[in-house]
Design an enzyme around this catalytic site. Sequence first.
Site: not given
Ligand code: NCD
Length: 307
Positions: A56-57, A86, A108, A136
């Site tokens: 999703r993100t 590397k 991320r 997040h």
């Molecule tokens: C979440 C995350 O990556 O923190 N996912 C997301 O971005 N919707 C939740 C998760 O991974 O459990």
Amino acid sequence: MHVLSVDQFDTKYLDDLFSKTQEIENTLLDKSKTEELAKKHLAKQVCTLFYEPSTRTRLSFETAALKLGMGVVSTENAAGFSSAAKGETLEDTINVLNNYRLSAIVIRHTDTGAAEKAASVSKVPIINAGDGAGEHPTQALLDAYTIKKHFGRLDNLKIVMGGDLKYGRTVRSLCRLLAFYPGNHVSFVSIPELQMGDDIKELLTSSGTTFDETDDVTKVFPDSNVVYWTRLQKERLENPGSIDKGGFTLTKDNISLLPQDSIILHPLPRVDEISPEVDSDPRAKYFEQAGNGLLIRMAILDIIASA
Ligand code: NCD
């Protein structure tokens, strides 16, 4: 502007952001306005730099960028396929990307604090798309947008948060956000090994947001507005098999305790903590919630690219 933590916002900023997000939502209902919007940031590019899995993100950020006319360069497995494999430091990677005339870098990372570290060497806006068990922020924004759309407010709500509250960054960020608003009460439902961290509990206390902790959903469901469920963050646990998850699955039976006007949210992915039979319940809003991620991320990217 970097987007690193929910703490950088205030209620005024969030009000404006949610209005802008609503405008974008309306725009996307109109074909000609959607086409117009897709020309707004032509010749600008965003980089999505992901060291951890994501559906999703990453895809909503990339779709958001494309719908605003921006191009996207992406590495979906930066840990394995970027020069990090590397031995390149995060700072060096960010320094290099800073020379590509990008409008934003969405990152991320497995390490808590990685987005802040990236921002410390970056002139290009860094957007934290999840840093380990830290924060997040854009997830909290889309969660809040979803709650506000349903209830018309973000104050005086009873929110039940369940699952892995220790390692889940989404609940941590959402608590920070809810603490901006008066009268909220959070019930944490978990087992001792996965309780919400003291830092967040202290923040809630200092903001006047009340909370309680239980391992029994039947105690808190009848009086709740929002149920926010999460999965076990097994990638952050040394021995995930040892955790007894019994009693933490949402089923038709236990959600029957919820008020009719409540909503069930989950950042997704779910594993087995929400039974698929719950999906058809009108209170289940997690897929709609995921859709709001596109809208919030369009609003954020539009603000950053317009600056
Ligand atoms: C979440 C995350 O990556 O923190 N996912 C997301 O971005 N919707 C939740 C998760 O991974 O459990």
